[in-house]
Design a protein around this motif. Structure first.
Motif, PDB file in Angstrom:
ATOM      1  N   SER A  32      10.561  75.515  24.798  1.00  0.00           N
ATOM      2  CA  SER A  32       9.884  74.230  24.574  1.00  0.00           C
ATOM      3  C   SER A  32      10.050  73.283  25.766  1.00  0.00           C
ATOM      4  O   SER A  32       9.616  72.137  25.723  1.00  0.00           O
ATOM      5  CB  SER A  32      10.439  73.559  23.311  1.00  0.00           C
ATOM      6  OG  SER A  32      11.828  73.305  23.450  1.00  0.00           O
ATOM      7  N   SER A  33      10.645  73.776  26.848  1.00  0.00           N
ATOM      8  CA  SER A  33      10.912  72.920  28.013  1.00  0.00           C
ATOM      9  C   SER A  33       9.707  72.812  28.947  1.00  0.00           C
ATOM     10  O   SER A  33       8.872  73.722  29.011  1.00  0.00           O
ATOM     11  CB  SER A  33      12.113  73.462  28.803  1.00  0.00           C
ATOM     12  OG  SER A  33      11.783  74.702  29.416  1.00  0.00           O
ATOM     13  N   ASP A  34       9.640  71.702  29.682  1.00  0.00           N
ATOM     14  CA  ASP A  34       8.609  71.541  30.718  1.00  0.00           C
ATOM     15  C   ASP A  34       8.797  72.596  31.798  1.00  0.00           C
ATOM     16  O   ASP A  34       7.822  73.096  32.367  1.00  0.00           O
ATOM     17  CB  ASP A  34       8.708  70.136  31.345  1.00  0.00           C
ATOM     18  CG  ASP A  34       8.301  69.048  30.369  1.00  0.00           C
ATOM     19  OD1 ASP A  34       7.571  69.354  29.400  1.00  0.00           O
ATOM     20  OD2 ASP A  34       8.719  67.888  30.559  1.00  0.00           O
ATOM     21  N   PHE A  35      10.043  72.923  32.086  1.00  0.00           N
ATOM     22  CA  PHE A  35      10.370  73.931  33.101  1.00  0.00           C
ATOM     23  C   PHE A  35       9.672  75.249  32.773  1.00  0.00           C
ATOM     24  O   PHE A  35       9.019  75.849  33.631  1.00  0.00           O
ATOM     25  CB  PHE A  35      11.889  74.131  33.154  1.00  0.00           C
ATOM     26  CG  PHE A  35      12.346  75.210  34.098  1.00  0.00           C
ATOM     27  CD1 PHE A  35      12.723  74.895  35.398  1.00  0.00           C
ATOM     28  CD2 PHE A  35      12.425  76.542  33.692  1.00  0.00           C
ATOM     29  CE1 PHE A  35      13.154  75.890  36.271  1.00  0.00           C
ATOM     30  CE2 PHE A  35      12.846  77.536  34.558  1.00  0.00           C
ATOM     31  CZ  PHE A  35      13.211  77.204  35.848  1.00  0.00           C
ATOM     32  N   VAL A  85      18.415  73.882  37.242  1.00  0.00           N
ATOM     33  CA  VAL A  85      18.126  72.676  36.452  1.00  0.00           C
ATOM     34  C   VAL A  85      17.983  73.005  34.966  1.00  0.00           C
ATOM     35  O   VAL A  85      18.503  72.284  34.107  1.00  0.00           O
ATOM     36  CB  VAL A  85      16.841  71.986  36.978  1.00  0.00           C
ATOM     37  CG1 VAL A  85      16.363  70.915  36.010  1.00  0.00           C
ATOM     38  CG2 VAL A  85      17.089  71.381  38.348  1.00  0.00           C
ATOM     39  N   ILE A  86      17.270  74.093  34.655  1.00  0.00           N
ATOM     40  CA  ILE A  86      17.045  74.427  33.251  1.00  0.00           C
ATOM     41  C   ILE A  86      18.346  74.818  32.558  1.00  0.00           C
ATOM     42  O   ILE A  86      18.566  74.504  31.384  1.00  0.00           O
ATOM     43  CB  ILE A  86      15.964  75.535  33.083  1.00  0.00           C
ATOM     44  CG1 ILE A  86      15.598  75.710  31.611  1.00  0.00           C
ATOM     45  CG2 ILE A  86      16.399  76.854  33.697  1.00  0.00           C
ATOM     46  CD1 ILE A  86      15.055  74.469  30.922  1.00  0.00           C
ATOM     47  N   PHE A  87      19.245  75.471  33.273  1.00  0.00           N
ATOM     48  CA  PHE A  87      20.534  75.843  32.690  1.00  0.00           C
ATOM     49  C   PHE A  87      21.378  74.603  32.406  1.00  0.00           C
ATOM     50  O   PHE A  87      22.019  74.510  31.356  1.00  0.00           O
ATOM     51  CB  PHE A  87      21.276  76.803  33.620  1.00  0.00           C
ATOM     52  CG  PHE A  87      20.665  78.173  33.673  1.00  0.00           C
ATOM     53  CD1 PHE A  87      20.932  79.120  32.684  1.00  0.00           C
ATOM     54  CD2 PHE A  87      19.796  78.518  34.693  1.00  0.00           C
ATOM     55  CE1 PHE A  87      20.356  80.382  32.723  1.00  0.00           C
ATOM     56  CE2 PHE A  87      19.205  79.779  34.739  1.00  0.00           C
ATOM     57  CZ  PHE A  87      19.492  80.708  33.746  1.00  0.00           C
ATOM     58  N   LYS A  88      21.368  73.669  33.342  1.00  0.00           N
ATOM     59  CA  LYS A  88      22.124  72.412  33.159  1.00  0.00           C
ATOM     60  C   LYS A  88      21.549  71.605  32.004  1.00  0.00           C
ATOM     61  O   LYS A  88      22.276  71.002  31.205  1.00  0.00           O
ATOM     62  CB  LYS A  88      22.111  71.581  34.451  1.00  0.00           C
ATOM     63  CG  LYS A  88      22.721  72.264  35.651  1.00  0.00           C
ATOM     64  CD  LYS A  88      24.191  72.598  35.432  1.00  0.00           C
ATOM     65  CE  LYS A  88      24.810  73.261  36.663  1.00  0.00           C
ATOM     66  NZ  LYS A  88      26.170  73.782  36.375  1.00  0.00           N
ATOM     67  N   GLU A  89      20.225  71.585  31.936  1.00  0.00           N
ATOM     68  CA  GLU A  89      19.541  70.817  30.887  1.00  0.00           C
ATOM     69  C   GLU A  89      19.877  71.384  29.495  1.00  0.00           C
ATOM     70  O   GLU A  89      20.219  70.634  28.574  1.00  0.00           O
ATOM     71  CB  GLU A  89      18.030  70.907  31.141  1.00  0.00           C
ATOM     72  CG  GLU A  89      17.171  70.099  30.183  1.00  0.00           C
ATOM     73  CD  GLU A  89      15.685  70.294  30.454  1.00  0.00           C
ATOM     74  OE1 GLU A  89      14.950  70.668  29.518  1.00  0.00           O
ATOM     75  OE2 GLU A  89      15.268  70.125  31.632  1.00  0.00           O
ATOM     76  N   ILE A  90      19.808  72.698  29.381  1.00  0.00           N
ATOM     77  CA  ILE A  90      20.115  73.328  28.091  1.00  0.00           C
ATOM     78  C   ILE A  90      21.595  73.173  27.752  1.00  0.00           C
ATOM     79  O   ILE A  90      21.955  72.879  26.605  1.00  0.00           O
ATOM     80  CB  ILE A  90      19.715  74.831  28.113  1.00  0.00           C
ATOM     81  CG1 ILE A  90      18.189  74.957  28.154  1.00  0.00           C
ATOM     82  CG2 ILE A  90      20.278  75.566  26.897  1.00  0.00           C
ATOM     83  CD1 ILE A  90      17.688  76.380  28.336  1.00  0.00           C
TER      84      ILE A  90
END
Length: 224
Positions: free
Chosen positions: A71-74, A214-219
């Motif tokens: 569901s991420s923009d990434f 970035v996606i790993f940090k965000e999650i």
């Protein structure tokens, strides 16, 4: 996300059952394609067994990570970019470029984690090997998995082959993607198309490595 990307979020977890749980939904699906298990809907079945409770914790982590990722923009941005690169390659095949981009992105994230030394693949396999077969068998029995012997045969081969180590080479990712496509479509990629795919994956990877973490940090933030 794929196996190693799921492992990233529990790479420092000392409990092998939690680690197994984080990849168990995908292991089951790979081994027994028709299986649909929902242990999180019947949590009371696992109470009283610490091993099974921790397998369930890992299972729920898997579901949470996949939901946040997809569901991420990434995810939307990167799959759109990769889809444009692979579209001409699959033009004369039955392969859907959106599917190839989705799985391709996930395998590339695994590749980058290994390449940048953010996870140790051998440690991942050691954790899976440390899980007691009886505990896992009881967990799957509570999930009402049919043909558990098929699953355990698959798991044994998955661990012993250490197949995920092959993701260190991009050409192996192309072959892995093609094998996945073969499960769904009769006409997939020939040798020339596989070479083109590897070339495009290399181009995409060079851009992806700038901001993939970035996606790993965000999650990770949202999981906490």
């Amino acid at each position: 996300m794929n196996f190693l990307s799921h492992y990233y979020f529990d790479r420092t977890n000392s409990d092998a059952n939690v680690v197994m749980g984080t990849v168990l939904p995908d292991l089951v699906k790979n081994a027994v394609k028709e299986a649909n298990l929902y242990p999180h809907k019947n949590e009371f079945l696992f109470k009283g067994s610490p091993d099974e409770e921790n397998l369930l914790i890992g299972w729920k982590r898997h579901l949470a990570v996949d939901l946040l990722f997809h569901s991420s923009d990434f995810f939307l941005e990167k799959t759109t970019e990769l889809k444009q690169l692979v579209k001409p390659i699959v033009e004369n095949t039955a392969v859907r470029p959106s599917f190839l981009a989705h799985i391709g992105l996930e395998l590339l994230l695994d590749h980058l984690l290994v390449e940048h030394n953010l996870i140790q693949v051998n440690h991942f396999y050691e954790k899976l090997s440390a899980v007691k077969k009886e505990s896992l068998s009881d967990f799957l029995e509570h999930c009402k998995l049919k043909n558990p012997e098929v699953f355990f045969n698959f798991l044994e081969k998955f661990v012993s082959s250490k197949y995920l180590l092959s993701y260190q080479k991009l050409e192996n990712i192309s072959y892995a993607l093609n094998r996945i496509c073969m499960r769904l479509w009769s006409k997939t990629l020939d040798e020339k198309q596989l070479q083109q795919l590897t070339f495009e994956l290399e181009i995409f990877k060079d851009a992806l490595k700038q901001d993939y973490i970035v996606i790993f940090k965000e999650i990770e933030k949202k999981l906490v």
